[in-house]
Design a protein around this motif. Structure first.
Motif, short mmCIF file in Angstrom:
data_model
loop_
_atom_site.label_atom_id
_atom_site.label_comp_id
_atom_site.label_asym_id
_atom_site.label_seq_id
_atom_site.Cartn_x
_atom_site.Cartn_y
_atom_site.Cartn_z
N GLU A 1 0.83 -1.21 0.00
CA GLU A 1 0.00 0.00 0.00
C GLU A 1 0.87 1.26 0.00
OE1 GLU A 1 -3.04 0.51 -0.47
OE2 GLU A 1 -3.90 -1.50 -0.34
N ILE B 1 2.22 1.85 -3.48
CA ILE B 1 1.21 2.39 -4.39
C ILE B 1 0.90 3.84 -4.06
CG2 ILE B 1 -1.20 2.16 -5.13
CD1 ILE B 1 -0.92 -0.89 -4.52
N SER B 2 0.62 4.12 -2.79
CA SER B 2 0.17 5.47 -2.40
C SER B 2 1.26 6.52 -2.55
CB SER B 2 -0.35 5.45 -0.96
OG SER B 2 0.69 5.12 -0.06
N GLY C 1 3.58 6.52 -4.83
CA GLY C 1 3.99 6.66 -6.22
C GLY C 1 5.41 6.20 -6.47
N ILE D 1 -1.63 -7.58 -4.59
CA ILE D 1 -2.18 -6.79 -5.71
C ILE D 1 -3.23 -7.59 -6.47
CG2 ILE D 1 -1.58 -5.79 -7.96
CD1 ILE D 1 1.08 -4.91 -6.69
N ASN E 1 -9.25 -2.90 -7.74
CA ASN E 1 -8.70 -1.95 -8.71
C ASN E 1 -7.18 -2.08 -8.73
OD1 ASN E 1 -11.27 -0.75 -9.36
ND2 ASN E 1 -11.16 0.33 -7.39
N LYS E 2 -6.67 -2.58 -9.84
CA LYS E 2 -5.23 -2.78 -9.95
C LYS E 2 -4.51 -1.45 -10.16
CE LYS E 2 -5.84 -7.26 -9.75
NZ LYS E 2 -7.29 -7.26 -9.43
N PRO E 3 -3.40 -1.21 -9.46
CA PRO E 3 -2.70 0.06 -9.60
C PRO E 3 -1.91 0.13 -10.91
CG PRO E 3 -1.47 -1.41 -8.17
CD PRO E 3 -2.77 -2.11 -8.50
N ASP E 4 -1.70 1.33 -11.40
CA ASP E 4 -0.85 1.55 -12.56
C ASP E 4 0.58 1.78 -12.06
OD1 ASP E 4 0.51 2.31 -14.82
OD2 ASP E 4 -0.67 4.11 -15.23
N LEU E 5 1.42 0.77 -12.24
CA LEU E 5 2.82 0.86 -11.81
C LEU E 5 3.74 0.80 -13.02
CD1 LEU E 5 2.68 -1.58 -8.74
CD2 LEU E 5 2.39 0.90 -8.75
N THR F 1 0.12 -4.68 -13.57
CA THR F 1 0.44 -3.30 -13.17
C THR F 1 1.32 -2.56 -14.17
OG1 THR F 1 2.49 -3.85 -11.98
CG2 THR F 1 0.41 -4.12 -10.78
#
Length: 358
Positions: free
Chosen positions: A203, A206-207, A209, A227, A232-236, A260
């Protein structure tokens, strides 16, 4: 504490640990990285062998410090790092001080000394898989050059955000603290975490960046599972994950990329090499001619030597052999940040380990 004083650190990836990464070498003292995973006997050996006389220890690790303290007659000063005041900390350590109290009592500015670039910056010990841990001392010059190499080969810029997942007591966290500072990154320090619960770690990644991080598959795989469970999958897609310690599984690399967009960067190194030796990132020419499956298969390899590193493959007689993917040999490495000896090891024991600068 003055020039050449050996100062050990027992801590997680914390703000205070990061401060000490700069304060200790900046005073011309030597930062000794103490591995929390070593047993008390090996840890005591490292402290004695390195000549450590001052140790900074996080309050949560006081039991470990107290276990080795009785046999550490060379340690003259212990510094406890905690949010609590000293009056609320119980410890049997002798001559103990409080980190925050020392800071509060110090002048806000000092005259930083001029330091010989070839003098010792820090020390890290191998984990003792063959006998006792062996000491490797890094120079200021080696660390500066290594920082540039990391930044260049990972493509780090001031727009990146770096999270230090690899322990900071292990080989400079692979050089990321210095490289991230070199290029003025935002730096995320996760503190204490465990493989049993990588949720908070994931987390935070993700948060905040995060775009650059490092770790082993044993950490990255649980993060991937976390993940996978997110709705909602994060954009990494900007994330580069430096993976070491063991070969990253194909399923892990594919999972991060497909879910991701994150890139797994397989690399090779060791305590003796500071640690960067090779990095595996795709060149445009490779991307253009290989299929996705072929690219993933290629990513399992350790990559190409970074600039400044020389590698030889030799047989038992010391003769160079072919790099054909079939012939077996011993890998020999040299470069500006590669160790030339082990601390305190007799010359007769070094002769088969360090040959002709390799």
């Amino acid at each position: 504490m003055g020039p050449a004083t050996r100062v050990g650190i027992l801590d997680w990836n914390s703000r205070r640990h990061f401060e000490l990464y700069w304060a200790i070498p900046g005073l011309a003292a030597v930062m000794v990285q103490l591995n929390l995973r070593l047993g008390p006997e090996d840890l005591a050996y490292v402290i004695r062998d390195s000549g450590t006389s001052v140790i900074c220890v996080d309050e949560s690790l006081l039991p470990l410090a107290e276990a080795v303290a009785p046999s550490m007659l060379g340690v003259t000063t212990w510094i406890v790092m905690s949010e609590k005041p000293m009056s609320e900390i119980q410890t049997t350590l002798p001559n103990v001080h409080h980190y925050e109290d020392l800071l509060a009592a110090s002048a806000p500015e000092i005259d930083w000394p001029e330091i010989d670039e070839r003098s010792a910056y820090s020390a890290c010990y191998t984990t003792g898989t063959t006998g006792r841990p062996k000491g490797v001392f890094y120079s200021h010059r080696a660390i500066v050059l290594h920082s540039y190499a990391i930044a260049a080969n990972v493509g780090m810029t001031f727009e990146d955000c770096t999270m230090l997942i690899t322990p900071m007591f292990h080989c400079q966290a692979w050089g990321l603290p210095q490289a991230a500072t070199l290029v003025a990154n935002k730096i995320v320090l996760p503190g204490r975490y465990s493989t049993e619960d990588t949720g908070p770690l994931t987390e935070a990644l993700i948060s905040e960046g995060v775009t650059v991080t490092n770790g082993a598959p044993v950490i990255f795989l649980p993060m991937l599972r976390y993940i996978e469970a997110l709705e909602n999958k994060p954009d990494l897609s900007r994330l580069r994950m430096l993976s070491g310690a063991t070969e990253p599984p194909l399923a892990m690399m594919r999972g991060f990329e497909e879910l991701t967009g994150a890139e797994t960067v397989h690399a090779y190194g060791a305590t003796e090499t500071a640690p960067l030796v090779t990095v595996n990132r795709y060149k445009p020419s490779v991307l253009a001619r290989l299929s996705p499956d072929e690219l993933l298969e290629l990513k399992r390899k350790q990559g190409l030597p970074v600039s400044g590193i020389d590698i030889r493959l030799i047989n038992a007689e010391g003769i160079d052999v072919a790099w054909d993917g079939v012939t077996q040999g011993e890998i020999c490495v040299r470069g500006p940040w590669i160790a030339r000896s082990y601390h305190g090891m007799p010359p007769e024991d070094l002769k088969d380990r360090f040959v002709d600068g390799y």
